[in-house]
Design a protein around this motif. Structure first.
Motif, PDB file in Angstrom:
ATOM      1  N   ARG A 157     -13.852   7.762   6.099  1.00 44.98           N
ATOM      2  CA  ARG A 157     -13.100   7.795   7.337  1.00 44.98           C
ATOM      3  C   ARG A 157     -11.620   8.000   7.063  1.00 44.98           C
ATOM      4  O   ARG A 157     -11.066   7.503   6.079  1.00 44.98           O
ATOM      5  CB  ARG A 157     -13.306   6.496   8.120  1.00 44.98           C
ATOM      6  N   LEU A 158     -10.961   8.740   7.959  1.00 48.12           N
ATOM      7  CA  LEU A 158      -9.528   8.978   7.910  1.00 48.12           C
ATOM      8  C   LEU A 158      -8.861   8.256   9.073  1.00 48.12           C
ATOM      9  O   LEU A 158      -9.419   8.180  10.177  1.00 48.12           O
ATOM     10  CB  LEU A 158      -9.222  10.476   8.016  1.00 48.12           C
ATOM     11  N   ALA A 159      -7.664   7.744   8.842  1.00 45.77           N
ATOM     12  CA  ALA A 159      -6.876   7.110   9.896  1.00 45.77           C
ATOM     13  C   ALA A 159      -5.951   8.151  10.506  1.00 45.77           C
ATOM     14  O   ALA A 159      -5.062   8.675   9.827  1.00 45.77           O
ATOM     15  CB  ALA A 159      -6.065   5.947   9.333  1.00 45.77           C
ATOM     16  N   VAL A 160      -6.163   8.474  11.779  1.00 45.59           N
ATOM     17  CA  VAL A 160      -5.328   9.434  12.506  1.00 45.59           C
ATOM     18  C   VAL A 160      -4.753   8.715  13.721  1.00 45.59           C
ATOM     19  O   VAL A 160      -5.502   8.189  14.549  1.00 45.59           O
ATOM     20  CB  VAL A 160      -6.132  10.667  12.944  1.00 45.59           C
ATOM     21  N   GLY A 161      -3.435   8.674  13.841  1.00 40.96           N
ATOM     22  CA  GLY A 161      -2.809   7.961  14.944  1.00 40.96           C
ATOM     23  C   GLY A 161      -2.613   6.492  14.625  1.00 40.96           C
ATOM     24  O   GLY A 161      -2.932   6.013  13.530  1.00 40.96           O
ATOM     25  N   GLU A 162      -2.098   5.759  15.610  1.00 39.70           N
ATOM     26  CA  GLU A 162      -1.859   4.336  15.443  1.00 39.70           C
ATOM     27  C   GLU A 162      -3.174   3.561  15.492  1.00 39.70           C
ATOM     28  O   GLU A 162      -4.157   4.013  16.072  1.00 39.70           O
ATOM     29  CB  GLU A 162      -0.924   3.830  16.549  1.00 39.70           C
ATOM     30  N   GLU A 163      -3.173   2.388  14.873  1.00 39.66           N
ATOM     31  CA  GLU A 163      -4.356   1.544  14.898  1.00 39.66           C
ATOM     32  C   GLU A 163      -4.729   1.224  16.343  1.00 39.66           C
ATOM     33  O   GLU A 163      -3.894   0.838  17.155  1.00 39.66           O
ATOM     34  CB  GLU A 163      -4.110   0.251  14.119  1.00 39.66           C
ATOM     35  N   GLY A 164      -5.972   1.409  16.670  1.00 41.27           N
ATOM     36  CA  GLY A 164      -6.446   1.159  18.024  1.00 41.27           C
ATOM     37  C   GLY A 164      -6.475   2.389  18.911  1.00 41.27           C
ATOM     38  O   GLY A 164      -7.089   2.368  19.981  1.00 41.27           O
ATOM     39  N   ASP A 165      -5.823   3.484  18.493  1.00 42.37           N
ATOM     40  CA  ASP A 165      -5.889   4.722  19.271  1.00 42.37           C
ATOM     41  C   ASP A 165      -7.318   5.255  19.258  1.00 42.37           C
ATOM     42  O   ASP A 165      -7.997   5.225  18.225  1.00 42.37           O
ATOM     43  CB  ASP A 165      -4.957   5.780  18.675  1.00 42.37           C
ATOM     44  N   ASP A 166      -7.763   5.738  20.403  1.00 36.81           N
ATOM     45  CA  ASP A 166      -9.097   6.326  20.448  1.00 36.81           C
ATOM     46  C   ASP A 166      -9.081   7.658  21.191  1.00 36.81           C
ATOM     47  O   ASP A 166     -10.025   8.030  21.872  1.00 36.81           O
ATOM     48  CB  ASP A 166     -10.101   5.377  21.091  1.00 36.81           C
ATOM     49  N   TYR A 167      -7.982   8.397  21.064  1.00 36.33           N
ATOM     50  CA  TYR A 167      -7.905   9.706  21.688  1.00 36.33           C
ATOM     51  C   TYR A 167      -8.939  10.647  21.062  1.00 36.33           C
ATOM     52  O   TYR A 167      -9.148  10.648  19.849  1.00 36.33           O
ATOM     53  CB  TYR A 167      -6.510  10.312  21.492  1.00 36.33           C
ATOM     54  N   HIS A 168      -9.571  11.451  21.914  1.00 35.92           N
ATOM     55  CA  HIS A 168     -10.509  12.433  21.392  1.00 35.92           C
ATOM     56  C   HIS A 168      -9.743  13.463  20.553  1.00 35.92           C
ATOM     57  O   HIS A 168      -8.732  14.030  21.003  1.00 35.92           O
ATOM     58  CB  HIS A 168     -11.234  13.149  22.538  1.00 35.92           C
TER      59      HIS A 168
END
Length: 325
Positions: A157-168
């Motif tokens: 898994r890669l972290a994209v965006g801030e923690e908790g973001d769930d944008y498609h």
């Protein structure tokens, strides 16, 4: 409930339904639907495998063409689900993704496909990009992003965006100087300058979802999406400005043509072309008003368009021709 929250809820419910019906654990899944005229199937995405074009759509349908005119269905596709994107590392090796975490692989330029695996938690995958036969990235709904370094056999898994973001995360694509970009929900976009290891959120100034993007040969980067929005960056994503698309329809694909122009397609039969200076697009609307999902540049500046009605020529100056090298 505010209007934008209602839209978000509806999108969430639709994606959850699609993921939930993509397959039942332990059940034998039927293979792709067979069609008499596969070039007329609803198609979602297209990619080049050398001089061949390969496109994917619903019910596991994969079609291929060596001349842009004659299309045949892939001989073997082991899933009957919505395929959303594909990417070729070279003229023979490619991957396709779809709902239910489906990851398909081909080693013969799209003639036959094998189910390499279903990614953990069966995410709704929306885009895939392979740099070479080993390194690839997939992105999808609710902020899902994963990376492989062994040709798709294992994923991290890669972290994209801030923690908790769930944008498609709607589209991953390469940019200039080995950068990578992701067009995402809610006007969000992300950039990686280290081969996808880390990602930086970009200030696009947009609010509507961004569905697609591309890098031009001169290094400029384009993003496009809801309400006919087209964003252009001259500085590799540091800043963005709007380009007039001439339409308010949602844009689903945008690409450079062989003659230096830029073309886009979208909902409601939208096809638009701009000169290389990107001063603005000249839109046309196809009489059938069918939603369009993808385009394929051809030699000489022509293009093919794909959508609900299958494959058709995209410009009135010429019909189907040979795919770009």
């Amino acid at each position: 409930m505010p209007k934008n929250e209602t839209k978000r809820l509806l999108a969430t419910l639709l994606l959850a339904l699609a993921a939930g019906t993509a397959g039942t654990a332990g059940a034998a899944e039927p293979p792709a639907m067979r069609l008499d005229r596969p070039q007329e199937a609803s198609l979602v995405a297209v990619a080049a495998a050398g001089n061949r074009l390969v496109a994917v759509g619903d019910h596991g349908v994969v079609v291929r063409s060596d001349d842009g005119l004659n299309w045949t269905q892939a001989d073997k596709v082991p899933v009957d689900t919505l395929l959303t994107a594909l990417s070729f590392a070279d003229e023979r090796n490619g991957w396709a993704v779809g709902h239910g975490g489906v990851l398909l692989k081909t080693s013969d330029a799209g003639q036959t496909w094998a189910l390499q695996q279903r990614l953990e938690d069966a995410p709704v995958l929306l885009s895939v990009w392979f740099e070479n036969a080993q390194h690839g990235i997939v992105v999808g709904a609710y902020g899902y992003a994963s990376e492989t370094r062994d040709g798709g056999n294992s994923w991290q898994r890669l972290a994209v965006g801030e923690e908790g973001d769930d944008y498609h995360l709607n589209r991953v694509f390469p940019g200039p100087d080995h950068s990578l970009f992701i067009a995402a929900e809610g006007g969000n976009a992300y950039r990686s300058l280290d081969d996808g290891a880390t990602w930086q959120a970009l200030d696009t100034g947009a609010s509507g979802s961004l569905w697609c993007g591309t890098a031009l040969p001169d290094g400029r980067v384009l993003l496009a999406g809801m309400s006919g929005r087209v964003l252009l960056s001259d500085d590799r994503g540091d800043s963005w400005r709007e380009v007039d698309s001439g339409s308010t329809e949602a844009i689903t694909d945008i690409r450079a043509l062989a003659d230096g122009r830029v073309a886009l397609v979208g909902n409601g039969g939208l096809v638009a072309v701009a000169g290389g200076d990107l001063a603005g697009f000249t839109p046309t609307v196809r009489p059938d008003r069918q939603n369009l999902s993808a385009l394929a540049p051809l030699r000489g500046g022509d293009l093919l368009i794909l959508g609900q009605a299958g494959v058709s020529p995209g410009l009135d100056k010429g019909g189907p021709g040979k795919p770009l090298d």
